[in-house]
Design an enzyme around this catalytic site. Structure first.
Site, mmCIF file in Angstrom:
data_model
loop_
_atom_site.group_PDB
_atom_site.id
_atom_site.type_symbol
_atom_site.label_atom_id
_atom_site.label_comp_id
_atom_site.label_asym_id
_atom_site.label_seq_id
_atom_site.Cartn_x
_atom_site.Cartn_y
_atom_site.Cartn_z
ATOM 1 N N ARG B 13 1.182 -1.319 0.271
ATOM 2 C CA ARG B 13 -0.276 -0.094 0.470
ATOM 3 C C ARG B 13 1.217 1.524 -0.096
ATOM 4 O O ARG B 13 2.014 0.878 -0.024
ATOM 5 C CB ARG B 13 -0.441 0.536 1.178
ATOM 6 C CG ARG B 13 -1.747 -1.277 1.604
ATOM 7 C CD ARG B 13 -2.641 -0.437 2.580
ATOM 8 N NE ARG B 13 -2.136 -0.488 4.143
ATOM 9 C CZ ARG B 13 -2.392 -0.411 4.587
ATOM 10 N NH1 ARG B 13 -3.381 1.086 4.607
ATOM 11 N NH2 ARG B 13 -1.786 0.297 5.593
ATOM 12 N N THR B 14 0.448 1.626 -0.473
ATOM 13 C CA THR B 14 0.963 3.188 -0.858
ATOM 14 C C THR B 14 0.826 3.960 0.992
ATOM 15 O O THR B 14 0.052 4.333 1.330
ATOM 16 C CB THR B 14 0.769 4.465 -1.217
ATOM 17 O OG1 THR B 14 0.163 3.676 -2.834
ATOM 18 C CG2 THR B 14 1.804 6.082 -1.551
ATOM 19 N N LEU B 15 1.707 4.701 1.610
ATOM 20 C CA LEU B 15 1.734 4.941 3.161
ATOM 21 C C LEU B 15 2.500 6.504 2.672
ATOM 22 O O LEU B 15 1.741 7.437 3.589
ATOM 23 C CB LEU B 15 3.109 4.069 3.685
ATOM 24 C CG LEU B 15 2.363 2.705 4.280
ATOM 25 C CD1 LEU B 15 3.312 1.868 4.481
ATOM 26 C CD2 LEU B 15 0.682 2.721 4.545
#
Lengths: 249, 236
Positions: B13-15
């Site tokens: 996931r993009t954090l």
């Protein structure tokens, strides 16, 4: 030419004693009974043409397209069972976009033809599938220049200078062989294809037809697109004039 | 019951964003849309890349400007490329206009946000189709709207007030460019991630034009700049 394959023609997984698979041959008959489809490779590109037999006067001209773009740089013309053709086109588009996603460049036409052929062949290997009842002429323009391929219901695919399938294919092939394709531009090729299709159309046996043509060439910026309207009209006019000349003899 | 976020590890996931572009500013003018962005890609506080194209034409009728994570922008361009390709292959004389592309992007952005895996961008989508001008914005949480002038990031705070005062219907091309340059200059002075290499592009009924990048003239001799710590001894 047709032979009865009694007993050996019930399944695509059965060979006859003389080594033929009759189901595939019957599938090819579906292609032979459809309107003529012609493709030629000219100096600077590929031209595809279809004799679209009009089943009913109620149909809108320009509908039921037989030539489909498969990616920016290539297109295919389908002969035979239209619904089978739609499946092949969908699969080919999917293969082309998948290749582009993975490798970052438009799929080489050779690779695309191999994938189409592979898919068509697949459906000749299992008894629970039937062969596609359509033949496909695929034209595209990649780094190696313009190329023309033809895929038959058996899954066989060859590269051609000129190809024809459908009702008038014998006459069309004879006409194509007379052309000097290596020196011809697509602009000239469009006129020739129109002449051929008008020439092989059988007025007596078949109803009206609509001429559908497309090209991929330097002039179209190596994009597959329908032949521009003005050139299409010019081609139709030249084809009709050539017909009258022939009738006059 | 295991949810999707349990099954998918954090590395999927993009954090947080890595290489980011700063503000995009756009406005409607007489013939279409004018859009401006600088060519900088920041790696945190480092101005690492100075030739990133953040304005791209989409199909025949639209222009997309992006701020935020550059790699997500490239992914979006890939999706849009496929969208436009399939649209062309229909060969039905119709083509996707700016409103449709904006709607598509909103769907993509909002759906990603719902899966807790956003595309870390704020996008500006402008275009003209059949004489109708359209200018919209969508960001990483799916907030989207259309207006006569939009901006992303710091542009929202620094340039929208200028645009609210000075924008009017039927700006000429020259007036529009001047207004955009005024906005970009304010951003250049006040946004630490701005670089002095801006691109302006326009889209009209005839199509998109991307002008070559250039630099804005700046003036640093203001008296207020001379002794910046006069009111706050000890600071810098």
């Amino acid at each position: 030419m047709s032979s009865i394959g009694t007993g050996y023609d019930l399944s695509v997984t059965t060979f006859s004693p003389d080594g033929r698979v009759f189901q595939i041959e019957y599938a090819a008959k579906a292609v032979d009974n459809s309107g003529t489809v012609v493709g030629i490779k000219c100096k600077d590109g590929v031209v595809l043409g279809v004799e679209k037999l009009i089943a009913s006067k109620m149909m809108l001209p320009g509908s039921n397209l037989r030539i489909h773009s498969v990616h920016r740089h290539s297109g295919m013309a389908v002969a035979g069972l239209a619904a089978d053709g739609r499946q092949i086109v969908a699969r080919t588009r999917s293969e082309a976009t998948n290749y582009d996603s993975v490798y970052g460049e438009p799929i080489p036409v050779k690779e695309l033809a191999e994938r189409v052929a592979s898919y068509v062949h697949l459906c000749t290997l299992y008894w629970w599938l039937r062969p596609f009842g359509c033949g496909v002429i695929l034209g595209g323009y990649d780094r190696d220049g313009p190329q023309l391929y033809m895929v038959e219901p058996s899954g066989v695919s060859y590269r051609y200078f000129g190809a024809a399938i459908g009702k008038g294919r014998q006459a069309a092939k004879t006409e194509i062989e007379k052309l000097k394709l290596a020196d011809m531009t697509c602009r000239q090729g469009v006129i020739e294809v129109a002449k051929i299709i008008y020439g092989v159309h059988d007025e007596a046996k078949d109803k009206d037809f609509e001429l559908e043509m497309s090209w991929v060439c330097d002039e179209s910026n190596r994009q597959h697109q329908k032949v521009p309207d003005d050139l299409l009209e010019e081609a139709k006019a030249a084809a009709k004039a050539a017909l009258e000349e022939m009738d006059a003899d | 019951m295991a949810s999707n976020s349990d099954l998918v590890s954090d590395t999927q996931r993009t954090l947080y964003p890595y290489v980011t572009g700063t503000s995009v500013v756009a406005l409607k003018y007489k013939d279409g849309i004018l859009m401006a962005a600088d060519m900088g890609g920041s790696y945190g506080s480092t101005l690492r890349y100075k030739s990133i194209d953040r304005l791209k034409p989409i199909g025949k009728h639209s222009l997309l400007g992006a701020s935020g994570e550059i790699s997500d922008f490239q992914e979006i361009l890939h999706y849009l490329d496929e969208l436009i390709l399939y649209d062309n292959m229909w060969d039905d004389g119709n083509s996707l206009g700016p409103k449709e592309v904006h709607n598509y992007l909103t769907q993509v952005m909002y759906n990603r946000r719902n899966k807790f895996n956003p595309l870390w961008n704020a996008l500006v989508l402008g275009g003209v189709k059949n004489g109708q001008k359209y200018l919209g914005m969508v960001n990483m949480i799916g907030i989207n709207f259309e207006d006569n002038h939009v901006a992303t990031g710091l542009g929202n705070h620094l340039t929208r007030p200028i645009l609210r005062d000075e924008w009017h219907e039927n700006l000429t091309f020259e007036e529009g460019v001047k207004l955009l340059e005024k906005c970009m200059r304010v951003l250049l002075y006040r946004d630490r991630s701005a670089v002095n290499k801006i691109q302006i592009s326009k889209i009209t009924e005839e199509g998109a034009t991307l002008f070559p990048p250039y630099s804005l003239k700046t003036y640093w001799e203001f008296t207020a700049f001379k002794n910046p710590t006069v009111g706050a001894e000890g600071s810098w």
